[in-house]
Design an enzyme around this catalytic site. Sequence first.
Site, PDB file in Angstrom:
ATOM      1  N   ARG A 105       0.808  -1.224   0.000  1.00  0.00           N
ATOM      2  CA  ARG A 105       0.000   0.000   0.000  1.00  0.00           C
ATOM      3  C   ARG A 105       0.839   1.272   0.000  1.00  0.00           C
ATOM      4  NH1 ARG A 105      -2.531  -3.965   2.723  1.00  0.00           N
ATOM      5  NH2 ARG A 105      -4.770  -4.241   2.323  1.00  0.00           N
ATOM      6  N   HIS A 130      -1.021  -2.500  -4.476  1.00  0.00           N
ATOM      7  CA  HIS A 130      -0.457  -3.419  -5.476  1.00  0.00           C
ATOM      8  C   HIS A 130      -0.455  -2.855  -6.898  1.00  0.00           C
ATOM      9  CE1 HIS A 130       0.060  -6.272  -2.391  1.00  0.00           C
ATOM     10  NE2 HIS A 130      -1.089  -6.902  -2.463  1.00  0.00           N
ATOM     11  N   HIS A 201       2.835 -12.573  -5.443  1.00  0.00           N
ATOM     12  CA  HIS A 201       1.754 -12.776  -4.470  1.00  0.00           C
ATOM     13  C   HIS A 201       1.215 -14.210  -4.512  1.00  0.00           C
ATOM     14  CE1 HIS A 201      -1.465 -11.662  -1.789  1.00  0.00           C
ATOM     15  NE2 HIS A 201      -1.179 -10.370  -1.871  1.00  0.00           N
ATOM     16  N   ASP A 273      -0.737  -9.583   8.800  1.00  0.00           N
ATOM     17  CA  ASP A 273      -0.648  -8.930   7.487  1.00  0.00           C
ATOM     18  C   ASP A 273       0.328  -7.771   7.647  1.00  0.00           C
ATOM     19  OD1 ASP A 273      -0.982  -8.168   4.893  1.00  0.00           O
ATOM     20  OD2 ASP A 273      -3.085  -7.594   5.055  1.00  0.00           O
ATOM     21  N   GLU A 339       5.949 -12.462   1.089  1.00  0.00           N
ATOM     22  CA  GLU A 339       6.304 -11.606  -0.041  1.00  0.00           C
ATOM     23  C   GLU A 339       7.547 -10.787   0.296  1.00  0.00           C
ATOM     24  OE1 GLU A 339       2.451  -9.577  -1.273  1.00  0.00           O
ATOM     25  OE2 GLU A 339       1.887 -10.686   0.523  1.00  0.00           O
TER      26      GLU A 339
END
Length: 374
Positions: A105, A130, A201, A273, A339
């Site tokens: 983001r 993304h 991803h 996350d 990631e």
Amino acid sequence: MKIVTLTLFVVYALVSCGQKKSGTVISPGAFNKMVDGKQVELFTIRNKNGMEMSVTNYGGRIVSLLVPDRSGQREDIVLGYDSLTGYLTNKEQYFGAAIGRYGNRIAKGTFKLNNVEYKLAINNIPNSLHGGVKGFSAKVWNGVQNGDNEVEMTLISPDMDEGYPGELKVMINYRLTDKNEVAILYSAKTSKPTVINLTNHTYFNLHGAGHGDILDHQLYLNANSFTPIDSLLIPTGTIEAVKGTPFDFTIPQIIGKRINDSDKQLVYGHGYDHNFVLNKVKNEKVSFAASVYDPLSGRYMEVLTNEPGIQFYTGNFLKGKETGKKGKTYNFRSAFCLETQHFPDSPNHANFPTVILRPGEIYSSACVYRFSIK
């Protein structure tokens, strides 16, 4: 400043010619369609040991990856769809996709570069996520297969694509070697100063895609700190120690052990996350970042990278609405992502590692997923 990126994404599995072969290869015909006037294809590469990986030039996506368990039984361990239709219908999960121009983001979709403010496409209100509304995950790349174990994809992203300055030329090279390594190499050049943060991803479930949740997987992260987020999943700009928190994976922990704790950060992320700040060794190009072990199948995955961070995500936005390969439903927390990356919202935090790429420089990033059996 010159940024040297060579994204190496390697998967290693202990497979021998005598082990069992199972699992299915996705049908190329299910991807043989035109999108935006360009031909979409599926490429399946394999090595002499029986490992197979399928990728599509729609979004540079890893569609399937067949890896054996301790008995030699191969299973597809990445989430996705049997056909292109699924990827065109559900773009929100980014299954297996190449992510760009900026992974993760950027707050309010704005940043300043050389005293110029740039406004990006907003697709995660009020932020840009993304790469925007039509990032690299939704573009048709030019793909060509070189022999049995290599696919090369290229893309030209025009100046001001999704609001990002500079024409960006990107190449991804996928290889499957006879050492059971899957290598994905990214490189990029720009015509104007810009920001860039490429990643992949892929969602993993070491039981096999669609075979339950991943809460029993054991995770180790080579990270003594992480970047806390606010309620909109944007980094606050601080870097905090993981010690004494549910984010401490410096000793292997079962993923589900603390995921439902009342910690504010877990509440904000609906689970994990978060970007972890990796412990780096000076002058070491690629260093150990993480490992995941599935006691049920015996599959063991290690992650190595030259990036400063890694995003650990536990499939918190999977809601059981996605019907994936073989008709299996992808439920809440039925996969994890690791990631490798620069930090989220870095253009707006001067204390984060730089993501600026200038003309004449080469962007690259290295990530290694190494599989073995315990």
